[in-house]
Design an enzyme around this catalytic site. Structure first.
Site, PDB file in Angstrom:
ATOM      1  N   VAL A 119      28.684  10.585   0.833  1.00 19.03           N
ATOM      2  CA  VAL A 119      28.489  10.025  -0.509  1.00 19.03           C
ATOM      3  C   VAL A 119      27.045  10.108  -0.983  1.00 19.03           C
ATOM      4  O   VAL A 119      26.762   9.895  -2.159  1.00 19.03           O
ATOM      5  CB  VAL A 119      28.975   8.564  -0.586  1.00 19.03           C
ATOM      6  CG1 VAL A 119      30.464   8.477  -0.282  1.00 19.03           C
ATOM      7  CG2 VAL A 119      28.167   7.663   0.341  1.00 19.03           C
ATOM      8  N   TYR A 128      18.612  -2.449   4.521  1.00 16.74           N
ATOM      9  CA  TYR A 128      20.011  -2.731   4.215  1.00 16.74           C
ATOM     10  C   TYR A 128      20.121  -3.799   3.131  1.00 16.74           C
ATOM     11  O   TYR A 128      20.877  -3.654   2.163  1.00 16.74           O
ATOM     12  CB  TYR A 128      20.735  -3.180   5.478  1.00 16.74           C
ATOM     13  CG  TYR A 128      22.172  -3.583   5.279  1.00 16.74           C
ATOM     14  CD1 TYR A 128      23.179  -2.631   5.170  1.00 16.74           C
ATOM     15  CD2 TYR A 128      22.536  -4.931   5.200  1.00 16.74           C
ATOM     16  CE1 TYR A 128      24.501  -2.998   4.991  1.00 16.74           C
ATOM     17  CE2 TYR A 128      23.854  -5.309   5.032  1.00 16.74           C
ATOM     18  CZ  TYR A 128      24.833  -4.342   4.927  1.00 16.74           C
ATOM     19  OH  TYR A 128      26.153  -4.723   4.738  1.00 16.74           O
TER      20      TYR A 128
END
Length: 222
Positions: free
Chosen positions: A65, A157
């Site tokens: 992706v 993250y």
């Protein structure tokens, strides 16, 4: 008003394991035609074959992706398979641990590319198909880490997951005129393959920090 998911076209990225696999399986159980994706072609096809053996309508496609050419190819293939797209679940995400002082630029870029840029690329590429559906639904898998809280070792993250929510709010406004909704879920720690890869001390610490003293689990309705 709730409507049946039977025969709806659903794409779930990052769905060869973990939360993504749970999402994909639940959609398939409800009768949707589901495409699952991951970077590892052999793994995603094995998972798809297992689900088809259970009588579910599932196809597996290898996709990165973070690469626009891969995402464009994915949407073209999905259109050939299903003729369109009703629901897009942007779940693909990576979470390598690294303290801020030792975090490399390459690792920062890799996490943001998959988790944040990957969301943007998938939603943008899916727009023609979602508009054709006349009620397209986009669901992002964000996290409590970043938007709500923090955790040592996951500054990159956390930044990526907070970025997803910023993307969601503006995308929802822009796409509302097309009947497309954009929402996010913010899971805490769920007992999946990725969580079980963490050391026992980390797992115990996370469970102890939860008021109910227990972790979330991935369950299937059948």
């Amino acid at each position: 008003m709730f409507s049946s998911l039977r025969d709806k076209s659903v794409l779930v990225t990052g769905s060869s394991s973990g939360i993504g696999l749970g999402i994909a399986r639940q959609f398939a159980i409800q009768g949707a035609r589901v495409v699952i994706t991951a970077r590892n072609a052999d793994k995603i096809e094995t998972v798809a074959a297992d689900m088809r053996a259970d009588g579910l309508q599932v196809q597996g496609l290898a996709t990165d992706v973070a690469e626009s050419t891969c995402v464009s190819s994915l949407m073209r293939t999905l259109e050939k398979l299903h003729g369109g797209l009703d629901v897009l679940c942007c779940n693909a995400g990576i979470f390598p641990s690294s303290a801020l002082e030792s975090l490399t630029e390459a690792d920062w870029d890799r996490v943001l590319a998959t988790n944040a840029k990957g969301t943007f690329l998938c939603v943008q590429a899916a727009l023609p198909l979602l508009r054709r559906a006349e009620y397209g639904r986009v669901i992002l898998t964000s996290s409590i880490t970043g938007p709500v809280t923090g955790s040592p070792g996951w500054v990159h993250y956390g930044a990526s997951k907070a970025a997803q929510l910023g993307f969601m709010r503006t995308a929802a406004i822009e796409l509302a005129k097309d009947g497309i909704t954009v929402n996010a879920v913010l899971p805490g720690n769920i007992i999946t393959e990725g969580f079980l890869d963490m050391d026992a001390e980390y797992q115990a610490g996370v469970a102890a920090s939860i008021p109910a003293k227990r972790l979330g689990t991935r369950r299937f309705s059948r």
